[in-house]
Design an enzyme around this catalytic site. Structure first.
Site, PDB file in Angstrom:
ATOM      1  CD  GLU A  15      34.812  31.310  41.524  1.00 19.63           C
ATOM      2  OE1 GLU A  15      34.512  32.520  41.687  1.00 19.63           O
ATOM      3  OE2 GLU A  15      35.469  30.654  42.340  1.00 19.63           O
TER       4      GLU A  15
ATOM      5  CD  GLU B 162      38.857  34.163  42.582  1.00 20.61           C
ATOM      6  OE1 GLU B 162      38.019  34.300  41.689  1.00 20.61           O
ATOM      7  OE2 GLU B 162      38.775  34.716  43.708  1.00 20.61           O
TER       8      GLU B 162
END
Length: 461
Positions: A366, A162
């Site tokens: 995720e 991220e």
């Protein structure tokens, strides 16, 4: 009944600072998250990752839990300051990850290693952090060290987790470490994260096993407009959130509209000749983190501006050059993070990636939910809402696969309750409960449910 390919990879995930603890043991140096969590008022309840889940000392216990879950892979991250503090090689830190990888392999679990899950060594932040070009080169050196150490045993390497959060929440809004609010620096960080990714892939390919897969994990925002009149708002947010990374990493160039939109903030002179080509390294699979979609509309300039973007309110906005965009509150139900539950965005996102990048497989690195779990008198945690969330999103993945998307695997976030960044220990994402005081591990109903899904390779009928 939703079905998955026979070789679909089932896993779960954690991150080093969120679970390891042992923050100052065996030669580990400080990270920006040590500094952040030790700064009064920045983390809920004054929580820190000093102990976290004590995974560093309870490694075998946690590996046995993974084995009992029956997962085929485990996504973990490596603590950069544990293995390379102050630019030196720390053998005890390397030994921990060797034990981790060997323990996984002994249990028949494929290691999926993330090099960077936000814990930059503090000394590199002191030298400028990700807005400083040199950090990308130091990242490549660290990648080479890890490739030389465990590259013969790691199945998949993920360079960054991220980078949107690292750049924008860390350097624009300041709600994550290192708590800076400098829009131009945030965009420089975007570029040096992209550059560091490319350099790290090159470094790993030079030393890791030739069979190792290369990946990066992006928290791509599935952006929707309230109406057709909001198309430009969608475009602007998509440029900053998604194409700022997809462009250089998968296409070899930054989007022209992103450069134009942000011209009042920076001239992008930190991008040097050849940088975009370096960032665009061939990937074996693209990691996708998904929790909920994003809803935007054009702001009228006079009414109270909605800012329900799902991220914490900070002293500044993470959405650079999007001052005329509103982030609209979406209908429930919601998780404990205040995020709406809408699995259709995951199907649509995976279909978009398949359409735009048909030669790049994806995997969900995720996906999960935080809920206020209740322990019953018999010690059980009946987390039906989490089970429902997981069922919905796995169904969404199956629907994307049925529509032609090449999705290779699913990693549930998270293996265990952990340090949830600026939220401290108040938000629980785990399928394994971790008691705050004793650190005792307890299986929630969702863990039993996920074990059965993994064993069957499909959702229950």
């Amino acid at each position: 009944m939703p079905t998955f390919p026979e070789n679909f990879l089932w896993g779960t995930a954690t991150a080093a600072y969120q679970v390891e603890g042992a923050w100052n043991e065996d030669g580990r140096g400080p990270s920006i998250w040590d500094t952040f969590s030790h700064s009064p008022g920045l983390v809920a309840n004054g929580d820190t990752g000093d102990v976290a889940c004590d995974h560093y000392h309870r490694l075998d216990e946690d590996l046995d839990i993974l084995s009992a879950l029956g997962v085929g892979a485990y996504r973990f991250s490596i603590s950069w300051p544990r293995v390379r503090p102050n630019g030196t090689v720390n053998r005890p830190g390397l030994d921990f990850y060797e034990r981790l990888v060997d323990g996984l392999l002994a249990r028949g679990i494929a290691p999926v290693a993330t090099l960077y899950h936000w814990d930059l060594p503090q000394e590199l932040e002191d030298a400028g952090g990700w807005p400083n070009r040199d950090t990308a080169y130091r990242f490549a050196e660290y990648a080479a060290l890890m490739g030389e150490t465990i590259g013969d045993r790691v199945a998949t390497w993920i360079t960054l987790n991220e980078p949107w959060c690292s750049a924008y929440l860390g350097y624009a809004s300041g709600v994550h470490a290192p708590a800076r609010t400098e829009p131009a620096a945030a965009l420089a960080a975007v570029h040096h994260l992209n550059l560091g990714h490319g350099l790290a892939v090159q470094a790993l390919r030079a030393v890791a096993a030739p069979t190792a897969q290369m990946s990066v994990t992006l928290n791509l925002h599935h952006v929707r407009g309230v109406s057709e009149q909001d198309a430009d708002a969608v475009r602007r947010v998509d440029a900053v959130a998604n194409r700022a990374f997809l462009g250089p990493m998968l296409e070899g160039a930054y989007p022209r509209d992103l450069i134009a939109d942000t011209a009042q903030v920076t001239d992008w002179s930190f991008v040097r000749d050849g940088d975009e080509a370096t960032a665009c390294q061939p990937l074996d699979v693209l990691g996708v983190n998904y929790y909920n979609p994003t809803l935007v509309r054009q702001w009228d300039g006079s009414s109270d501006r909605a800012t329900s973007d799902g991220h914490q309110d900070g002293a500044a906005s993470p959405w650079i050059a999007c001052e005329d965009v509103e982030f609209v509150q979406q209908p429930g139900p919601y998780t404990e993070m205040g995020w709406n539950i809408d699995e259709t965005g995951l199907t649509e996102l995976l279909r978009r990636l398949h359409r735009d990048y048909p030669g790049t497989p994806t995997m969900i690195t995720e996906n999960g939910a935080a809920f206020a779990d209740v322990v019953t008198p018999d010690g059980r945690i009946h987390d039906e809402r989490r089970v429902d969330y997981l069922r919905r999103h796995l169904t969404a993945v199956a629907e994307a696969i049925s529509a032609g998307a090449d999705v290779r695997g699913y990693f549930l976030w998270s293996l265990m309750d952990n340090f949830e960044w600026a939220h401290g220990y108040a938000k629980r994402f785990g399928i394994i409960r971790v008691e705050p005081d004793t650190l005792e591990r307890t299986w929630k109903d969702s863990a039993h449910w996920y074990r059965d899904v993994v064993a069957a390779g499909k959702l229950p009928g």
